[in-house]
Design a protein around this motif. Sequence first.
Motif, short mmCIF file in Angstrom:
data_model
loop_
_atom_site.label_atom_id
_atom_site.label_comp_id
_atom_site.label_asym_id
_atom_site.label_seq_id
_atom_site.Cartn_x
_atom_site.Cartn_y
_atom_site.Cartn_z
N LEU A 1 -2.82 8.08 -12.25
CA LEU A 1 -2.69 8.35 -10.82
C LEU A 1 -3.94 7.87 -10.07
N ALA A 2 -5.09 8.08 -10.67
CA ALA A 2 -6.33 7.60 -10.05
C ALA A 2 -6.30 6.08 -9.91
N LEU B 1 0.82 -1.21 0.00
CA LEU B 1 0.00 0.00 0.00
C LEU B 1 0.86 1.26 0.00
N VAL B 2 1.87 1.30 0.87
CA VAL B 2 2.69 2.52 0.94
C VAL B 2 3.52 2.70 -0.33
N MET B 3 3.84 1.60 -1.00
CA MET B 3 4.55 1.69 -2.26
C MET B 3 3.69 2.42 -3.29
N PHE B 4 2.41 2.05 -3.38
CA PHE B 4 1.51 2.73 -4.30
C PHE B 4 1.29 4.18 -3.88
N VAL C 1 -5.88 1.25 -6.37
CA VAL C 1 -5.21 0.04 -5.87
C VAL C 1 -4.91 0.17 -4.39
N ALA C 2 -4.41 1.34 -3.97
CA ALA C 2 -4.12 1.56 -2.55
C ALA C 2 -5.39 1.46 -1.71
N ALA C 3 -6.49 2.03 -2.21
CA ALA C 3 -7.76 1.95 -1.48
C ALA C 3 -8.23 0.50 -1.34
N LEU C 4 -8.08 -0.29 -2.41
CA LEU C 4 -8.48 -1.70 -2.37
C LEU C 4 -7.62 -2.49 -1.40
N LEU C 5 -6.33 -2.16 -1.33
CA LEU C 5 -5.46 -2.81 -0.34
C LEU C 5 -5.91 -2.45 1.07
N GLY D 1 -9.38 4.63 7.64
CA GLY D 1 -8.88 5.94 7.23
C GLY D 1 -8.14 5.87 5.90
N LEU D 2 -7.38 4.78 5.70
CA LEU D 2 -6.67 4.61 4.43
C LEU D 2 -7.63 4.46 3.26
N VAL D 3 -8.69 3.71 3.46
CA VAL D 3 -9.70 3.54 2.40
C VAL D 3 -10.32 4.88 2.05
#
Length: 423
Positions: free
Chosen positions: A401-402, A224-227, A407-411, A306-308
Amino acid sequence: MTAHGMVHTYELSIPIFVAIWLREYATIELGLTAIPVTTASLGVMTGLGFALFGLGALPGGVLVDRLGSKRLIVGCLAGMAGSFLLLAAAPNLVVVAFALLVWGAAASVYHPAGLSLISTGVEERGTGFAYHGIAGNIGIGFGPFVTALLLLFFDWHLVAGFLAIPAILAAVLATRADFEAQAAVASADGGGADKAQTGVSSFSEFVSQSKLLFASGFALVFTLVMFSGLYYRGVTTFLPDLIGSVLGIEPIPISAFVPASILSGTAGATPTLDVELYVYAGLLTIGVFGQYVGGKLTDRMRTERGLVIGFTALTVVALAFFPVASLGVVPLLAMCALLGFFLFMVQPFYQATVAEYTPAGLRGLSYGFTYLGVFGIGALGGALAGFILAVSTPTTLFVVLAGLATVAALLGVTLLRKRPTPA
């Protein structure tokens, strides 16, 4: 907070010096050969320092677990001050390149050291991460502004020397600081000791403890942090130029406000105010509020949720940015404000999530991997953005970028559903 602000002040002041080096130097003298000074050659030269900034986070994290955060932070501040003193005395670009390497190596240990210290020494982690992030944003927003302002009146060597002074003072302050580095371990991590309390002491142990980390939910957090890093570098690297293309405002000569007789620095023979740079600085400064809100929410809700929320918002902002911004200056400023807010709001959430998914004794190693992902792998986001802009349009870039934010939100959703047991 002081060290974090200094790290980002130096990080984003370096590109300002690059513009000056392009004008002042014709070649990079290497003894038997000379390399012409171009954007490409200076890009490689500065890129080496920035690469160390990201790649050094992992060994820096290992050292944090062995030596403690305080020593590493003091060393970071002293090293950055030394690098800018060396820059101030540099007679040529070879010495400049070496100074940037010193900066990258010194700065690389900061994030694992600082975040490890907050995660084990502060009970209200979210609030601690928020204030810490605010300090970073102040460095990001005001550091380059102050640098550019000083260059209007002083030679760049002297400005580099000026910039070293705050880090020297901060290093002295850090050596005198007295605190309990493990104060929050009992309340935040459930008390007790674990095998990893003393970090790793050999390569084989490094491998085994790294496997332990990535066998847990930390693997998803790292991805997630990579994305997040790819999105961050991808959106910020060329954003000033993109904002300028939307604004369509010509640079304003400084001489319209300040008598030309006192403009004796090296910012240019006819220095100008580039409006897009100040809009960009304002965007980064708004991140202060994002950091604060994100940090406060981290203490009040599950960090995965919060990440989502944060990355979903970044997806929407990316898709809407150019369609809305093209409507006029006010819509552009509104979209910049939203981008700045959410871009930095997610940071306290993922910083706290790392702490929740890792044992206290491996906190330095875990943050080392985290910032290898954010700044090391994430640095590819700038190259990705540059390639897309070269072959396509800014709209295409923001669609990509979106996708990264999605992908980060799904993770984040996956973490929220699995709710893996912290290591």
